[in-house]
Design a protein around this motif. Structure first.
Motif, PDB file in Angstrom:
ATOM      1  N   GLU A 106      28.385  43.040   5.777  1.00 60.84           N
ATOM      2  CA  GLU A 106      29.330  41.967   6.111  1.00 60.84           C
ATOM      3  C   GLU A 106      30.580  42.005   5.208  1.00 60.84           C
ATOM      4  OE1 GLU A 106      27.950  39.921   8.545  1.00 60.84           O
ATOM      5  OE2 GLU A 106      29.762  38.692   8.822  1.00 60.84           O
ATOM      6  N   LEU A 156      31.586  44.300   3.255  1.00 59.56           N
ATOM      7  CA  LEU A 156      32.215  45.615   3.311  1.00 59.56           C
ATOM      8  C   LEU A 156      33.131  45.717   4.528  1.00 59.56           C
ATOM      9  CD1 LEU A 156      32.253  48.353   1.882  1.00 59.56           C
ATOM     10  CD2 LEU A 156      30.585  49.121   3.552  1.00 59.56           C
ATOM     11  N   ARG A 157      32.666  45.113   5.643  1.00 59.64           N
ATOM     12  CA  ARG A 157      33.486  45.147   6.849  1.00 59.64           C
ATOM     13  C   ARG A 157      34.794  44.401   6.641  1.00 59.64           C
ATOM     14  NH1 ARG A 157      30.134  43.015   9.916  1.00 59.64           N
ATOM     15  NH2 ARG A 157      31.494  41.262  10.344  1.00 59.64           N
ATOM     16  N   MET A 158      34.722  43.355   5.812  1.00 58.73           N
ATOM     17  CA  MET A 158      35.954  42.625   5.490  1.00 58.73           C
ATOM     18  C   MET A 158      36.924  43.541   4.742  1.00 58.73           C
ATOM     19  SD  MET A 158      35.760  39.662   6.756  1.00 58.73           S
ATOM     20  CE  MET A 158      34.889  40.456   8.092  1.00 58.73           C
ATOM     21  N   THR A 185      37.063  46.946   4.662  1.00 59.55           N
ATOM     22  CA  THR A 185      37.607  48.022   5.498  1.00 59.55           C
ATOM     23  C   THR A 185      38.480  47.456   6.623  1.00 59.55           C
ATOM     24  OG1 THR A 185      35.544  47.971   6.729  1.00 59.55           O
ATOM     25  CG2 THR A 185      35.762  49.680   5.079  1.00 59.55           C
ATOM     26  N   GLY A 186      38.028  46.347   7.192  1.00 64.64           N
ATOM     27  CA  GLY A 186      38.770  45.735   8.299  1.00 64.64           C
ATOM     28  C   GLY A 186      40.179  45.361   7.878  1.00 64.64           C
ATOM     29  N   PHE A 187      40.272  44.659   6.758  1.00 64.05           N
ATOM     30  CA  PHE A 187      41.603  44.181   6.358  1.00 64.05           C
ATOM     31  C   PHE A 187      42.447  45.272   5.719  1.00 64.05           C
ATOM     32  CE2 PHE A 187      39.638  40.145   7.217  1.00 64.05           C
ATOM     33  CZ  PHE A 187      40.663  39.493   7.881  1.00 64.05           C
ATOM     34  N   ASP A 222      47.935  48.958   9.182  1.00 63.73           N
ATOM     35  CA  ASP A 222      48.471  48.868  10.530  1.00 63.73           C
ATOM     36  C   ASP A 222      49.759  48.043  10.566  1.00 63.73           C
ATOM     37  OD1 ASP A 222      47.618  49.596  13.336  1.00 63.73           O
ATOM     38  OD2 ASP A 222      48.123  47.466  13.564  1.00 63.73           O
ATOM     39  N   GLU A 223      49.746  46.918   9.844  1.00 63.29           N
ATOM     40  CA  GLU A 223      50.879  45.995   9.975  1.00 63.29           C
ATOM     41  C   GLU A 223      51.969  46.234   8.946  1.00 63.29           C
ATOM     42  OE1 GLU A 223      49.516  41.995  10.171  1.00 63.29           O
ATOM     43  OE2 GLU A 223      48.606  42.273  12.157  1.00 63.29           O
ATOM     44  N   LYS A 270      29.917  52.463   2.749  1.00 60.67           N
ATOM     45  CA  LYS A 270      29.285  52.211   4.050  1.00 60.67           C
ATOM     46  C   LYS A 270      28.187  53.240   4.318  1.00 60.67           C
ATOM     47  CE  LYS A 270      29.000  51.346   8.610  1.00 60.67           C
ATOM     48  NZ  LYS A 270      28.325  50.173   9.143  1.00 60.67           N
ATOM     49  N   GLY A 308      42.455  48.216   6.934  1.00 62.43           N
ATOM     50  CA  GLY A 308      42.976  48.812   8.155  1.00 62.43           C
ATOM     51  C   GLY A 308      44.130  47.990   8.711  1.00 62.43           C
ATOM     52  N   LEU A 309      43.929  46.687   8.679  1.00 57.16           N
ATOM     53  CA  LEU A 309      44.953  45.780   9.198  1.00 57.16           C
ATOM     54  C   LEU A 309      46.221  45.866   8.341  1.00 57.16           C
ATOM     55  CD1 LEU A 309      45.078  43.819  11.537  1.00 57.16           C
ATOM     56  CD2 LEU A 309      44.321  42.011  10.008  1.00 57.16           C
TER      57      LEU A 309
END
Lengths: 402, 146
Positions: free
Chosen positions: A195, A197-199, A201-203, A209-210, A234, A205-206
């Motif tokens: 959980e 960790l996904r935060m 990698t997710g952010f 991206d942005e 992961k 990435g974001l």
């Protein structure tokens, strides 16, 4: 004092073997009574066994003072013997007139264990035959007491063994419990770790991206490092999860065609890595009793491992040898090999040898392999030297069932 | 025949982790989907929203549910059962979107009539891809109950 020593023997509903022996000695010598005395250092002579009926015939007679030497001592008539000072030989009990005493030796001892005492209520004389019989009886008493001691030692050893067995069983119970807890821990930890960790990698990435274009090259590099770290974490978590699943698996043992599994693993490997140059040969592989998914994973990990640790082109051979109780498999490569000092470490969690790293290594593959092989009643080990390739051996028991 | 213009529908995301909510919202934006994404953070709110009651009386009817299994007030699997056993809601497709890869969660979800089971991808591009494919499948290919 004397009563408390006698009681345990006299109260027994069934006579002990040595009590019966005393009865036999009494009958055989036509005497009133026969008894075995133990010569205790502190308490003096203690009557241990005797033929019923029990007469208080030895009251007031100092037997110890009469005994001495290795041979039989006989007193034909106590009342007429100057050596004896009788006191308290009370009128109501049957009076002792005759006493014969023979020392009892045990096999192992040079000091007398005690004495066999035969008594009669009338004066008599011991014939040479009777004296011989008394000596025989005292020797026999020694043997019987030796046997009794051996039996007691055996019983004590058995009790000790039972205690040990109990301790071992409770140790195994607590070990398997802590093992279970460890597996549960690994399972929960790896689930709950996903959980946060996904935060990350997710952010990350974001962010890339942005804002990737606006931050500059160095910031992009930072993000790349962070993303790479998160990706490795992961795969470690996934490894931990797989490891915990090996131990917690309730997949049944079935008949598994090792050759079929090997071919599937090999073909999948070639499909997934078309640019890897590997020659994989194999013996005819047997059918075994096992968990199909775990066996597939075992082959896959070991073959991947062999490819990763080859310098350029890999030459890998899968061998098998049938033994009485098990199959001995081997996965041999011609790669960089493993120094002896490293050979034990590579099976530890998160330890990875050097490789050409076509894929990121978490160092959990061999740990999982060990767990799988152990689940199949076998062992996993490596034989290798630097630059001489490596051979991983594992056994699968023929007696797996569940 | 079916219209070539992609339709816009109302989707309900049931998720309590603010990070995940933001990521899904961003992924929808990135994928340039024109769907309306509504968010509730508990099982109770999800049922209220779907039944258009309590503070959600003015909300539109939901046509797709994205359901997390780990919710603060109740198990997502129980929310799934409530939806699939409710005569007015049972035809709404429910897609489980969770971090659990446990076999028992997957099996129980399908046993309780989940329409799909997806595990949350670890990186953002992966999430964008999932959202695009969700849109492609459920909103363009699938013929939903009228």
């Amino acid at each position: 004092m004397k009563d408390s020593v006698e009681k345990p023997e006299n109260d027994r509903p069934n006579l002990s073997l040595l009590d019966r022996f005393c009865r036999l000695a009494r009958h055989s010598l036509s005497a009133t009574s026969a008894a075995i005395y133990r010569d205790c250092a502190e308490l003096g002579w203690q009557r241990q066994y005797c033929s019923p009926p029990h007469l208080c015939w030895d009251d007031g007679i100092d037997l110890k003072a009469l005994s001495g030497g290795d041979g039989v001592i006989a007193i034909n008539n106590i009342n007429a013997d100057a050596r004896i000072d009788i006191h308290g030989n009370d009128e109501s009990s049957e009076k002792v007139c005759f006493i014969a005493i023979a020392p009892i030796y045990l096999n192992s001892a040079t000091l007398a264990y005690g004495h066999l005492v035969v008594a009669d209520s009338k004066p008599r004389r011991l014939s040479a035959d009777e004296e011989g019989s008394l000596q025989e009886f005292s020797a026999m008493a020694g043997d019987l007491i030796d046997m009794r001691n051996a039996r007691r030692r055996a019983a004590a050893a058995e009790r000790e063994l039972a205690t040990e067995r109990q301790q071992r069983e409770s140790l195994i119970r607590s070990l398997s419990q802590s093992n279970q807890q460890l597996e549960q821990f690994a399972y929960i930890a790896s689930h709950d770790l996903q959980e946060p960790l996904r935060m990350v990698t997710g952010f990350l990435g974001l962010l890339q991206d942005e804002y990737g274009q606006q931050l500059g090259d160095e910031a992009d590099e930072y993000i790349e490092f962070a993303t790479d770290g998160a990706r490795r974490m992961k795969s470690m978590i996934n490894g931990l999860l797989s490891y915990s699943r090996v131990g917690a698996s309730d997949e049944p043992f079935v008949t598994v065609d090792a050759e079929q599994i090997f071919i599937e693993v090999r073909d999948q490997l070639i499909n997934n890595h078309p640019n890897v140059d590997a020659t994989i040969t194999h013996d005819a592989l047997p059918t075994i009793q096992g968990r199909e998914d775990q066996i597939r994973r075992l082959f896959s990990n070991l073959i991947n491992n062999a490819i990763d640790h080859s310098e350029t082109a890999s030459t890998i051979h899968i061998g098998v040898e049938e033994k009485a109780d098990e199959f001995l498999f081997s996965v041999t490569d011609q790669g960089v090999g493993i120094a002896e000092a490293q050979q034990e470490r590579i099976f530890d969690l998160f330890v990875s040898g050097k490789s050409r790293a076509t894929e990121p290594h978490t160092g959990i593959g061999l740990t999982i392999c060990t767990a799988i092989v152990e689940q199949h009643g076998g062992r996993l080990w490596v034989e290798s030297a630097p630059d001489e390739g490596a051979a991983f051996y594992f056994t699968i028991s023929k007696r797996n069932s569940q | 025949m079916s219209s070539s213009q992609p339709k816009s529908i109302d989707i309900l995301l049931v998720e309590d982790n603010p990070g995940d909510i933001r990521l899904v919202q961003k992924a929808f934006k990135k994928a340039r989907l024109r769907n309306e994404l509504h968010v509730v953070e508990s099982g109770q709110e999800a049922m209220d929203f779907l039944l258009q009651r309590a503070e959600f009386t003015d909300m539109p009817r939901v046509e797709l549910v994205l359901l997390d299994l780990k919710l603060p007030d109740r198990n997502g699997l129980d929310v799934l059962s409530d939806i699939k056993e409710h005569p007015d809601l049972k035809r709404i497709p429910v897609v489980i979107l969770t971090s659990s890869e446990a076999d028992e969660d997957i099996i129980t979800s399908y046993d309780r009539h989940a329409n799909a089971y997806l595990t949350k991808p670890v990186d953002f591009p992966g999430l964008v891809k999932i959202v695009q494919e969700l849109d492609e499948f459920w909103l363009s290919l699938v013929k939903l109950a009228p």
